[in-house]
Design a protein around this motif. Structure first.
Motif, PDB file in Angstrom:
ATOM      1  N   UNK A   1      34.566  31.776  55.086  1.00  0.00           N
ATOM      2  CA  UNK A   1      33.678  32.544  54.194  1.00  0.00           C
ATOM      3  C   UNK A   1      34.225  32.531  52.777  1.00  0.00           C
ATOM      4  N   UNK A   2      33.329  32.685  51.816  1.00  0.00           N
ATOM      5  CA  UNK A   2      33.748  32.786  50.419  1.00  0.00           C
ATOM      6  C   UNK A   2      34.430  34.129  50.219  1.00  0.00           C
ATOM      7  N   UNK A   3      35.643  34.092  49.727  1.00  0.00           N
ATOM      8  CA  UNK A   3      36.444  35.313  49.554  1.00  0.00           C
ATOM      9  C   UNK A   3      37.022  35.371  48.148  1.00  0.00           C
ATOM     10  N   UNK A   4      37.507  36.578  47.838  1.00  0.00           N
ATOM     11  CA  UNK A   4      38.288  36.766  46.617  1.00  0.00           C
ATOM     12  C   UNK A   4      39.647  37.323  46.987  1.00  0.00           C
ATOM     13  N   UNK A   5      40.662  36.870  46.267  1.00  0.00           N
ATOM     14  CA  UNK A   5      42.001  37.396  46.473  1.00  0.00           C
ATOM     15  C   UNK A   5      42.621  37.706  45.125  1.00  0.00           C
ATOM     16  N   UNK A   6      43.704  38.471  45.161  1.00  0.00           N
ATOM     17  CA  UNK A   6      44.378  38.877  43.940  1.00  0.00           C
ATOM     18  C   UNK A   6      45.695  38.127  43.810  1.00  0.00           C
ATOM     19  N   UNK A   7      45.998  37.676  42.604  1.00  0.00           N
ATOM     20  CA  UNK A   7      47.205  36.876  42.345  1.00  0.00           C
ATOM     21  C   UNK A   7      47.950  37.389  41.122  1.00  0.00           C
ATOM     22  N   UNK A   8      49.267  37.361  41.192  1.00  0.00           N
ATOM     23  CA  UNK A   8      50.101  37.605  40.000  1.00  0.00           C
ATOM     24  C   UNK A   8      50.993  36.384  39.791  1.00  0.00           C
ATOM     25  N   UNK A   9      50.985  35.852  38.569  1.00  0.00           N
ATOM     26  CA  UNK A   9      52.018  34.904  38.155  1.00  0.00           C
ATOM     27  C   UNK A   9      53.128  35.765  37.548  1.00  0.00           C
ATOM     28  N   UNK A  10      54.264  35.794  38.242  1.00  0.00           N
ATOM     29  CA  UNK A  10      55.302  36.778  37.960  1.00  0.00           C
ATOM     30  C   UNK A  10      56.121  36.422  36.711  1.00  0.00           C
TER      31      UNK A  10
ATOM     32  N   UNK B   1      41.067  43.674  48.278  1.00  0.00           N
ATOM     33  CA  UNK B   1      40.135  44.593  47.601  1.00  0.00           C
ATOM     34  C   UNK B   1      40.873  45.641  46.783  1.00  0.00           C
ATOM     35  N   UNK B   2      41.890  46.239  47.381  1.00  0.00           N
ATOM     36  CA  UNK B   2      42.646  47.295  46.681  1.00  0.00           C
ATOM     37  C   UNK B   2      43.375  46.744  45.461  1.00  0.00           C
ATOM     38  N   UNK B   3      43.996  45.588  45.630  1.00  0.00           N
ATOM     39  CA  UNK B   3      44.789  45.022  44.531  1.00  0.00           C
ATOM     40  C   UNK B   3      43.898  44.568  43.385  1.00  0.00           C
ATOM     41  N   UNK B   4      42.733  43.987  43.694  1.00  0.00           N
ATOM     42  CA  UNK B   4      41.783  43.603  42.641  1.00  0.00           C
ATOM     43  C   UNK B   4      41.373  44.845  41.856  1.00  0.00           C
ATOM     44  N   UNK B   5      41.057  45.930  42.577  1.00  0.00           N
ATOM     45  CA  UNK B   5      40.619  47.172  41.916  1.00  0.00           C
ATOM     46  C   UNK B   5      41.721  47.810  41.084  1.00  0.00           C
ATOM     47  N   UNK B   6      42.975  47.574  41.503  1.00  0.00           N
ATOM     48  CA  UNK B   6      44.113  48.150  40.783  1.00  0.00           C
ATOM     49  C   UNK B   6      44.181  47.606  39.350  1.00  0.00           C
ATOM     50  N   UNK B   7      43.793  46.350  39.148  1.00  0.00           N
ATOM     51  CA  UNK B   7      43.960  45.715  37.833  1.00  0.00           C
ATOM     52  C   UNK B   7      42.660  45.330  37.135  1.00  0.00           C
ATOM     53  N   UNK B   8      41.552  45.271  37.850  1.00  0.00           N
ATOM     54  CA  UNK B   8      40.311  44.795  37.227  1.00  0.00           C
ATOM     55  C   UNK B   8      39.144  45.745  37.478  1.00  0.00           C
ATOM     56  N   UNK B   9      38.297  45.893  36.450  1.00  0.00           N
ATOM     57  CA  UNK B   9      37.014  46.561  36.632  1.00  0.00           C
ATOM     58  C   UNK B   9      35.989  45.497  37.033  1.00  0.00           C
ATOM     59  N   UNK B  10      34.879  45.922  37.623  1.00  0.00           N
ATOM     60  CA  UNK B  10      33.854  44.978  38.091  1.00  0.00           C
ATOM     61  C   UNK B  10      33.374  44.055  36.965  1.00  0.00           C
TER      62      UNK B  10
ATOM     63  N   UNK C   1      38.612  35.940  37.224  1.00  0.00           N
ATOM     64  CA  UNK C   1      39.070  36.959  36.274  1.00  0.00           C
ATOM     65  C   UNK C   1      40.528  36.675  35.998  1.00  0.00           C
ATOM     66  N   UNK C   2      40.951  36.853  34.749  1.00  0.00           N
ATOM     67  CA  UNK C   2      42.377  36.697  34.435  1.00  0.00           C
ATOM     68  C   UNK C   2      42.746  37.443  33.170  1.00  0.00           C
ATOM     69  N   UNK C   3      43.985  37.968  33.161  1.00  0.00           N
ATOM     70  CA  UNK C   3      44.541  38.518  31.925  1.00  0.00           C
ATOM     71  C   UNK C   3      46.058  38.505  31.970  1.00  0.00           C
ATOM     72  N   UNK C   4      46.631  38.424  30.762  1.00  0.00           N
ATOM     73  CA  UNK C   4      48.084  38.527  30.629  1.00  0.00           C
ATOM     74  C   UNK C   4      48.395  39.966  30.233  1.00  0.00           C
ATOM     75  N   UNK C   5      49.288  40.587  30.983  1.00  0.00           N
ATOM     76  CA  UNK C   5      49.634  41.988  30.737  1.00  0.00           C
ATOM     77  C   UNK C   5      51.149  42.165  30.860  1.00  0.00           C
ATOM     78  N   UNK C   6      51.638  43.219  30.212  1.00  0.00           N
ATOM     79  CA  UNK C   6      53.026  43.624  30.443  1.00  0.00           C
ATOM     80  C   UNK C   6      52.953  44.918  31.249  1.00  0.00           C
TER      81      UNK C   6
END
Ligand code: CMP
Length: 139
Positions: free
Chosen positions: A1-10, A125-134, A35-40
């Motif tokens: 199935x088509x899914x979304x996952x959350x990733x961090x480049x550390x 789902x939880x990790x995506x919501x932790x860093x991104x809005x819809x 979705x992507x962003x660079x954050x500290x």
């Protein structure tokens, strides 16, 4: 199935200018950043994100490493994205990672292991919501 996952480049990977090489691995293996962003990360964010590891002996070191310098957070989309991302990353400890995986190629140690990825649909789902809005996720 088509899914979304959350990733961090550390931080260890961002510091060594590996953002492009790591995103290339995702794209070459069927995962598209939607979705992507660079954050500290703040200490509060890192402690909250890794709260499940709070009692582990490596928690303090993990938080220090994650807030030491910027990271890239992403939502990756694709067929079986959660499992596929884990395959592309390789084992948590780079000593156990298969040839061709991100951690085999780039990770320095179990702590500085270059990438994080969600381990299951619920955590994704939880990790995506932790860093991104819809509205930050653009298909
Ligand atoms: P990550 O997928 O980001 O989730 C928790 C992190 O803790 C893990 O990757 C490792 O980078 C880090 N870590 C540090 N020491 C250990 C350890 N002994 N076992 C598992 N994870 C560890």
């Amino acid at each position: 199935a088509l899914e979304r996952t959350f990733s961090i480049i550390k931080p260890d990977a961002v510091r060594r200018n590996l953002i492009g090489k790591i995103i290339a691995k995702f794209e070459e293996n069927g995962l598209r950043p939607v979705a992507m962003k660079k954050i500290h990360m703040t200490r509060e964010q890192a402690e909250g994100f890794y709260a499940v590891h709070k009692e582990r002996p490596f928690f303090t070191e993990l938080v220090e490493q994650m807030i030491a310098s910027p990271v890239v957070v992403q939502v990756l989309e694709g067929e079986n994205a959660i499992a596929r991302n884990r395959e592309i990353m390789g084992a948590t400890n780079p000593a156990n990672a298969d040839e061709g995986t991100i951690r085999k190629e780039f990770a320095l140690s179990v702590g500085e292991n270059s990438v994080h990825g969600s381990d299951a649909p619920e955590t994704a789902r939880e990790e995506i919501k932790f860093f991104f809005t819809d509205d930050e996720i653009v298909g």
